[in-house]
Scaffold this motif. Sequence first.
Motif, PDB file in Angstrom:
ATOM      1  N   ILE A   1       0.842  -1.190   0.000  1.00  0.00           N
ATOM      2  CA  ILE A   1       0.000   0.000   0.000  1.00  0.00           C
ATOM      3  C   ILE A   1       0.879   1.242   0.000  1.00  0.00           C
ATOM      4  O   ILE A   1       1.755   1.396   0.862  1.00  0.00           O
ATOM      5  CB  ILE A   1      -0.937   0.018   1.226  1.00  0.00           C
ATOM      6  N   GLN A   2       0.675   2.116  -1.004  1.00  0.00           N
ATOM      7  CA  GLN A   2       1.437   3.360  -1.107  1.00  0.00           C
ATOM      8  C   GLN A   2       2.953   3.121  -1.043  1.00  0.00           C
ATOM      9  O   GLN A   2       3.689   3.862  -0.386  1.00  0.00           O
ATOM     10  CB  GLN A   2       1.008   4.344  -0.015  1.00  0.00           C
ATOM     11  N   GLY A   3       3.390   2.067  -1.720  1.00  0.00           N
ATOM     12  CA  GLY A   3       4.825   1.800  -1.781  1.00  0.00           C
ATOM     13  C   GLY A   3       5.403   1.149  -0.552  1.00  0.00           C
ATOM     14  O   GLY A   3       6.624   1.000  -0.431  1.00  0.00           O
ATOM     15  N   HIS A   4       4.535   0.735   0.373  1.00  0.00           N
ATOM     16  CA  HIS A   4       5.011   0.094   1.599  1.00  0.00           C
ATOM     17  C   HIS A   4       4.631  -1.391   1.555  1.00  0.00           C
ATOM     18  O   HIS A   4       3.486  -1.765   1.827  1.00  0.00           O
ATOM     19  CB  HIS A   4       4.401   0.760   2.832  1.00  0.00           C
ATOM     20  N   PRO A   5       5.585  -2.259   1.195  1.00  0.00           N
ATOM     21  CA  PRO A   5       5.296  -3.690   1.087  1.00  0.00           C
ATOM     22  C   PRO A   5       5.405  -4.394   2.443  1.00  0.00           C
ATOM     23  O   PRO A   5       6.124  -3.933   3.338  1.00  0.00           O
ATOM     24  CB  PRO A   5       6.402  -4.183   0.145  1.00  0.00           C
ATOM     25  N   ARG A   6       4.695  -5.482   2.551  1.00  0.00           N
ATOM     26  CA  ARG A   6       4.783  -6.265   3.779  1.00  0.00           C
ATOM     27  C   ARG A   6       4.554  -7.727   3.466  1.00  0.00           C
ATOM     28  O   ARG A   6       3.500  -8.102   2.934  1.00  0.00           O
ATOM     29  CB  ARG A   6       3.735  -5.788   4.798  1.00  0.00           C
ATOM     30  N   LEU A   7       5.529  -8.556   3.753  1.00  0.00           N
ATOM     31  CA  LEU A   7       5.414 -10.003   3.616  1.00  0.00           C
ATOM     32  C   LEU A   7       5.017 -10.556   4.979  1.00  0.00           C
ATOM     33  O   LEU A   7       5.759 -10.418   5.959  1.00  0.00           O
ATOM     34  CB  LEU A   7       6.744 -10.614   3.159  1.00  0.00           C
ATOM     35  N   ILE A   8       3.838 -11.165   5.047  1.00  0.00           N
ATOM     36  CA  ILE A   8       3.270 -11.625   6.326  1.00  0.00           C
ATOM     37  C   ILE A   8       3.468 -13.129   6.463  1.00  0.00           C
ATOM     38  O   ILE A   8       2.986 -13.909   5.644  1.00  0.00           O
ATOM     39  CB  ILE A   8       1.771 -11.286   6.400  1.00  0.00           C
TER      40      ILE A   8
END
Length: 277
Positions: A233-240
């Motif tokens: 989201i908005q260039g903020h990635p997150r691998l969960i």
Amino acid sequence: MEEEEDITSDLFAAVGEQIKVLRIRAGLTQRELGRLVGYTESQISSIERGVRVPQPDFLEKADKLLNAGGLLIAVKKSIEKAQAKARVRHPGWYRNYAWLEAEALELHHYGTQAVHGLLQTEAYARALFTQRRPLLSDETIEKRVADRLARQEILQRWPAPTCSFVFQEVVLQHPIGGRAVWREQLEQLLRIARLRTVELQVMPTDREDCPGIDGPFNLLTTKKGQQVAYTEIQGHPRLITDPEEVRVIITRYGIIRAQALTPRESLALIEKMLGDA
């Protein structure tokens, strides 16, 4: 890294040029060759320009059809090695997920903004990257487009991963890149949705419930059987990777799929969009 990228790109471009010369020598158009090997005209064009990576089965078929005498078969191993190296060309923040995606057993996606990268046409992908802000250089755009198309080969391998995609209806209504690009993208969705390993669903805009209000996400099962999620989201990635967080997203995705149109109803809706255009 930049030197490796240049070598890899040069190899894909060189093989594409060879295929083009052989095709012309055989007296075939891109559309005719595509029909013979099960590709679209635009896919053949992408391969010849070095944008799309030619897969082993394509090289084998093309070698025979174009009377290449084993020339195209001989480059298969070099292409496979170069394709593996090409994965590191993804932006650093995306690289870990890209590696997992390339070897996944299952891939599932809920989209609210744009068609998923694995399903995008070349023109649609280029339009997206061209519209990015801050602006990307022409060279960066072409590299990003090539990397995106290379990712799509996962759908052509065997065994292919089991895939499902659910899009909000508005995603399919947005004519990104113009009407011609939009129509081509919808036609591509119809082709891919008819693959045995892919299910595509549309969430109608008029649904009163919205279990996906938190935004888009990806779910995948790695080759080791681990289930992970990915958001951006908005260039903020997150691998969960936390099992409990992943479980919540899996449950949410199940509810989303249950409320969406069925795959058959979704294809009918896309066909209607094309007919009304």
